[in-house]
Design a protein around this motif. Structure first.
Motif, mmCIF file in Angstrom:
data_model
loop_
_atom_site.group_PDB
_atom_site.id
_atom_site.type_symbol
_atom_site.label_atom_id
_atom_site.label_comp_id
_atom_site.label_asym_id
_atom_site.label_seq_id
_atom_site.Cartn_x
_atom_site.Cartn_y
_atom_site.Cartn_z
ATOM 1 N N GLN B 297 -18.210 -34.758 -16.533
ATOM 2 C CA GLN B 297 -19.141 -34.146 -15.585
ATOM 3 C C GLN B 297 -18.472 -33.025 -14.783
ATOM 4 N N TRP B 298 -19.167 -31.914 -14.663
ATOM 5 C CA TRP B 298 -18.666 -30.787 -13.855
ATOM 6 C C TRP B 298 -18.752 -31.189 -12.383
ATOM 7 N N PRO B 299 -17.742 -30.865 -11.573
ATOM 8 C CA PRO B 299 -17.764 -31.313 -10.179
ATOM 9 C C PRO B 299 -18.848 -30.643 -9.345
ATOM 10 N N SER B 300 -19.408 -31.416 -8.434
ATOM 11 C CA SER B 300 -20.398 -30.884 -7.491
ATOM 12 C C SER B 300 -19.715 -30.313 -6.253
ATOM 13 N N ALA B 301 -18.477 -30.697 -6.027
ATOM 14 C CA ALA B 301 -17.696 -30.154 -4.910
ATOM 15 C C ALA B 301 -16.224 -30.392 -5.211
ATOM 16 N N ALA B 302 -15.372 -29.681 -4.489
ATOM 17 C CA ALA B 302 -13.932 -29.867 -4.676
ATOM 18 C C ALA B 302 -13.234 -29.820 -3.323
ATOM 19 N N VAL B 303 -12.107 -30.522 -3.259
ATOM 20 C CA VAL B 303 -11.235 -30.462 -2.086
ATOM 21 C C VAL B 303 -9.866 -30.022 -2.589
ATOM 22 N N VAL B 304 -9.318 -28.986 -1.975
ATOM 23 C CA VAL B 304 -7.988 -28.535 -2.377
ATOM 24 C C VAL B 304 -7.013 -28.855 -1.243
ATOM 25 N N VAL B 305 -6.102 -29.754 -1.538
ATOM 26 C CA VAL B 305 -5.169 -30.254 -0.524
ATOM 27 C C VAL B 305 -3.926 -29.382 -0.491
ATOM 28 N N THR B 306 -3.435 -29.126 0.703
ATOM 29 C CA THR B 306 -2.098 -28.538 0.820
ATOM 30 C C THR B 306 -1.428 -29.125 2.045
ATOM 31 N N ARG B 307 -0.151 -28.934 2.116
ATOM 32 C CA ARG B 307 0.566 -29.230 3.353
ATOM 33 C C ARG B 307 0.812 -27.900 4.047
ATOM 34 N N ALA B 308 0.873 -27.925 5.354
ATOM 35 C CA ALA B 308 1.091 -26.681 6.101
ATOM 36 C C ALA B 308 2.340 -25.978 5.584
ATOM 37 N N THR B 309 3.346 -26.768 5.274
ATOM 38 C CA THR B 309 4.607 -26.164 4.838
ATOM 39 C C THR B 309 4.496 -25.602 3.419
ATOM 40 N N THR B 310 3.736 -26.246 2.572
ATOM 41 C CA THR B 310 3.595 -25.732 1.204
ATOM 42 C C THR B 310 2.890 -24.387 1.223
ATOM 43 N N TRP B 311 1.895 -24.320 2.076
ATOM 44 C CA TRP B 311 1.129 -23.080 2.166
ATOM 45 C C TRP B 311 1.977 -21.948 2.755
ATOM 46 N N ASN B 312 2.777 -22.307 3.758
ATOM 47 C CA ASN B 312 3.371 -21.261 4.605
ATOM 48 C C ASN B 312 4.871 -21.033 4.458
ATOM 49 N N ASP B 313 5.591 -22.025 3.941
ATOM 50 C CA ASP B 313 7.046 -21.909 4.025
ATOM 51 C C ASP B 313 7.603 -20.715 3.282
ATOM 52 N N ASP B 314 7.055 -20.438 2.102
ATOM 53 C CA ASP B 314 7.593 -19.334 1.308
ATOM 54 C C ASP B 314 6.520 -18.251 1.222
ATOM 55 N N PRO B 315 6.688 -17.167 1.973
ATOM 56 C CA PRO B 315 5.625 -16.143 2.022
ATOM 57 C C PRO B 315 5.325 -15.541 0.652
ATOM 58 N N THR B 316 6.312 -15.582 -0.236
ATOM 59 C CA THR B 316 6.048 -15.003 -1.564
ATOM 60 C C THR B 316 5.158 -15.926 -2.402
ATOM 61 N N LEU B 317 4.975 -17.161 -1.959
ATOM 62 C CA LEU B 317 4.146 -18.092 -2.730
ATOM 63 C C LEU B 317 2.840 -18.443 -2.016
ATOM 64 N N SER B 318 2.638 -17.900 -0.824
ATOM 65 C CA SER B 318 1.474 -18.339 -0.044
ATOM 66 C C SER B 318 0.171 -17.739 -0.573
ATOM 67 N N TRP B 319 0.252 -16.886 -1.575
ATOM 68 C CA TRP B 319 -0.971 -16.403 -2.248
ATOM 69 C C TRP B 319 -1.628 -17.509 -3.066
ATOM 70 N N ARG B 320 -0.859 -18.537 -3.400
ATOM 71 C CA ARG B 320 -1.373 -19.496 -4.377
ATOM 72 C C ARG B 320 -2.516 -20.350 -3.819
ATOM 73 N N TYR B 321 -2.370 -20.765 -2.554
ATOM 74 C CA TYR B 321 -3.401 -21.646 -2.013
ATOM 75 C C TYR B 321 -4.774 -20.966 -1.962
ATOM 76 N N PRO B 322 -4.881 -19.784 -1.331
ATOM 77 C CA PRO B 322 -6.207 -19.122 -1.361
ATOM 78 C C PRO B 322 -6.676 -18.788 -2.776
#
Lengths: 505, 505
Positions: B297-322
């Motif tokens: 079944q195709w999802p009706s909604a999604a939740v994308v989890v991150t940790r503040a540090t995963t999103w922000n710690d490495d500025p060269t990788l912070s494009w991935r979350y958005p």
């Protein structure tokens, strides 16, 4: 108010029993009603080939069905069949046959409740931790083998880290590994943990290093949480059967767990325990290892199963069956010959009876158990039941601990295989192997003569040359291996091939 | 009168459900009351390291606890944790944490009801049968790997038959093997058997030979009899949780079994499915493999989890979350950012909210789920619940079958990793590997373009160089591997190391 049922959980069509908990509860509450069942050992003639079953499991099932029909509260304790044997296709499994079958043989044969898989994972995890210890400089040699639940010829000898270290390793069948032995012998999770800690992982600069020195014990005990619980099932006729731990009394101890038998003895009046392969293998191990050294109950009676063809086909080997029957009888165990007839063999009954009488056996029990199950046995059990009624629960004879390894092996060769000390020979490699094992033990603070000797041999032979005249039969000692956690010393005997990792046949 | 309960058996503290039987019963009896739950996918940011969990399982558990507190009948479907991860000690397991935990995490983490052990035994048995086929001259090359449930660095490359053949082999983690994929994808024992039969065991004189040509299928299906049944457990708060099949969406499909999700959808209104590692791994596989190609079944909604540090710690990788959030939203899936706060991070909430608003996300959900569990989420779910109410059960987009392998991989690189076709590069070895796979398929009567592409890659990277500016990011194709039974074509991507057999860390 606690009751037995509090220690029982449903697992699909099986139940699993927290035997550690229940037996501890009985120890703590001596006034709780319980039984004190007598142990009956079902063992067999030495098979002509390893893969040729005499019908021990079938007999065990038929026997309890027949006893229960006579109003006796009998139960069986079986070992979990090796999936290797079933997968190999050379036997139908190890859960009886025909009318003398378990109610769910297909589930027992193909993994039970995952116990063997858990023991496999835990033993392999120990090897992985040992490997990590090598990386960290705590070990330079690993002494524990990896295991597999299914046979594979090409795993007998492997090299890991191919192209980098090409480190030689071997893989053994899961039921034969030291961790299985520890599960068989332990009476509590605490004892199990202590034994795992005492396993020698390997050596560093020649000094033994135990797992207790570097592993988190809870990782192993967590994996084994339900594997230590015996499974409960029933025969097709509804008789109670406990199944726990693995086979292979030729290359290991090959007996059901001690707690599974103790549990059954607390619940039933007669507990029929199956001991694998011939009397020289499974029975020898029950008597001389489990009962003499680990506090298991000495049998009040025994049944030695053979097939007419096993007994008679090869005249040079037909000494073995009476040897087994007489040996057990000589130990004070009321021992009954049982001939498991195959289709078309009913007409041999008079000749077989005559032969048994000639040999001075107790009245033999004969029947086609696959076809007739317990009904074949029930009318023939008067002598057996009388002998069982007369028997108490015997004390096991004294321990052999403290004797030298060679003396103990010579004693096994004499008592279990009929070969006197002067014909127990040694390969050139044996003395160095024993010296190495002695040194390893000594460095680990263990007196090797306090370890219990496990004879490792072919299931189909007792001596180097079973077909030779009695006076020419020899036993040759080949090498030793220390299982410090289980408290065992493996001694490889005879020139026959032992295959810790069989191939699919 | 049959009922759901007839398909449920107790297994210790768990229940196991005959999902094949129950779903078939529902198909045969369309008038039986059932639910038609909506699927919510919980996925995550790409982790900085493979071993660093963002908290998907914790989120999944907290989310269903929170939804149920709001009166919504929500359930979770989790994958069985790999004992490898737990044993390795780098994570606490994969059964949530703190207040957002399962009621028996220790049992889930350490073997559940033996499912993984059974799949391990069955896959290794297939290799043993292949080995026998080599002995019998039916095969000259074996193409299926052995498996182990516990990690071991030195098993990555092994040689079997040491000293005789020294045949190179590899060992992979059990959850990543083709047989696990078949258990995940099959909707009946008959389909499972058909898929095992279609597995390519190896080749003889260059011709592919399938297992169906030489094995007794019942030996495999017998081992898997209970492994195909999802386990049922609960969160600490009593919310329903189904657990079935293995992880590792980086090197395999890494999703729970299709029947476990279908079963949950028939029983609950909202079914939260955890898809492993980042959105580029587990979610890509749920959407593009399970839903597009295998009828999930195709999802009706999604939740994308991150940790503040995963999103922000490495500025060269912070494009991935958005990138992940926007990608799912662009597929028409209502996608909610969820930031799983760790101890001491509560004061970052305003800044994180501002950042999410700046990026045009839906209102983010933030909370310390380990500390507060579902209570942290419950008051923040108004938008989520509204979106879910508004969503129907969407049709999955069209299949990619029939496209060339390269076109499919380019499409994955573009849609899931943001790398356009012109920057999808090839190692020199790729074209020969693809040609070989195409020929193998062709000889087996399979059109390789009808196989479903599984991207095999590092869990921590999407491209050869995630830290490079967008216009310089590339994806490199390395090699192919056919899993004909599962209907999959593995394509190894990127220059990052993949470790099918990790070491204990």
């Amino acid at each position: 108010m606690t009751a037995y049922e509090d220690f029982v959980s449903q697992y699909g069509v099986f139940k699993k029993i927290d035997a550690f908990g229940y037996l501890d509860y009985l120890r703590q509450n001596p006034d709780v009603p319980r039984k004190h069942g007598k142990v009956v050992l079902v063992t067999a003639d030495t098979p002509l080939k390893a893969s040729r079953g005499e019908g021990k499991t079938t007999t065990t099932i038929a026997l309890i069905d027949a006893l229960r029909k006579r109003g006796i509260d009998a139960a069986a304790v079986l070992r979990q069949p090796s999936m290797g044997i079933t997968a190999a296709g050379s036997k139908g499994g190890a859960s009886g046959g025909g009318k003398a079958s378990l109610s769910h043989p297909e589930l027992v044969d193909w993994g039970l409740c995952g116990e063997m898989g858990s023991i496999e994972a835990a033993q392999n995890l120990l090897v992985s931790f040992a490997e990590k210890a090598v990386d960290e400089g705590r070990l330079d040699t690993i002494l524990v083998p990896r295991v597999s639940e299914v046979p594979s010829r090409s795993l007998r000898q492997i090299a890991v880290d191919r192209g980098k270290g090409d480190v030689p390793e071997r893989v053994v069948l899961t039921p034969t590994c030291e961790l299985m032995q520890i599960v068989v012998l332990s009476r509590s999770m605490e004892e199990l943990g202590r034994r795992v800690s005492a396993m020698i992982a390997g050596t560093k600069d020649g000094q033994p290093v135990t797992f207790g020195e570097f592993i988190d014990l809870w990782r192993i005990t967590n994996i084994l949480a339900t594997a230590v619980m015996p499974a409960y099932t029933e025969t097709r006729e509804g008789s109670p059967v406990y199944v726990h731990c693995g086979p292979f009394a030729n290359v290991s101890i090959g007996i059901p767990s001690l707690v599974s038998v103790e549990l059954a003895c607390a619940r039933h009046d007669v507990v029929v325990v199956e001991a694998g392969y011939g009397t020289d293998a499974g029975a020898q191990k029950w008597l001389d290892i489990a009962a003499r050294e680990y506090g298991a109950q000495w049998p009040s009676a025994a049944v030695v199963v053979t097939r007419a063809t096993t007994w008679n086909d090869d005249p040079t080997l037909s000494w073995r069956y009476p040897f087994h029957v007489n040996r057990l009888e000589s130990l004070g165990i009321a021992t009954f010959p049982l001939i498991n007839l195959w289709e078309g063999e009913d007409d041999q009954i008079p000749a077989l009876k005559a032969k048994a009488a000639e040999l001075g056996f107790r009245t033999p029990v004969l029947g086609n158990l696959f076809r007739d199950g317990g009904d074949a046995l029930s009318p023939q059990l008067d002598d057996f039941v009388a002998a069982l009624d007369a028997a108490g629960v015997p004390q096991a004879p004294a321990s052999n601990k403290g004797k030298s390894v060679k003396d103990t092996v010579r004693w096994i060769a004499q008592s279990a295989y009929g070969v006197p000390a002067e014909r127990v020979l040694e390969r050139d490699s044996f003395e160095p192997s024993l010296a190495e094992a002695t040194e390893l033990c000594s460095k680990a603070g263990i007196d090797i003569n306090q370890l219990v000797v496990v004879a490792v041999k072919s299931p189909a032979t007792m001596t180097d040359n079973d077909s030779a005249p009695e006076a020419e039969r020899t036993v040759t000692l080949k090498k030793c291996e220390v299982h410090a956690g289980a408290g065992l010393l493996h001694v490889n005997l005879t020139t026959s091939l032992t295959t810790p990792m069989p191939k699919i046949v």
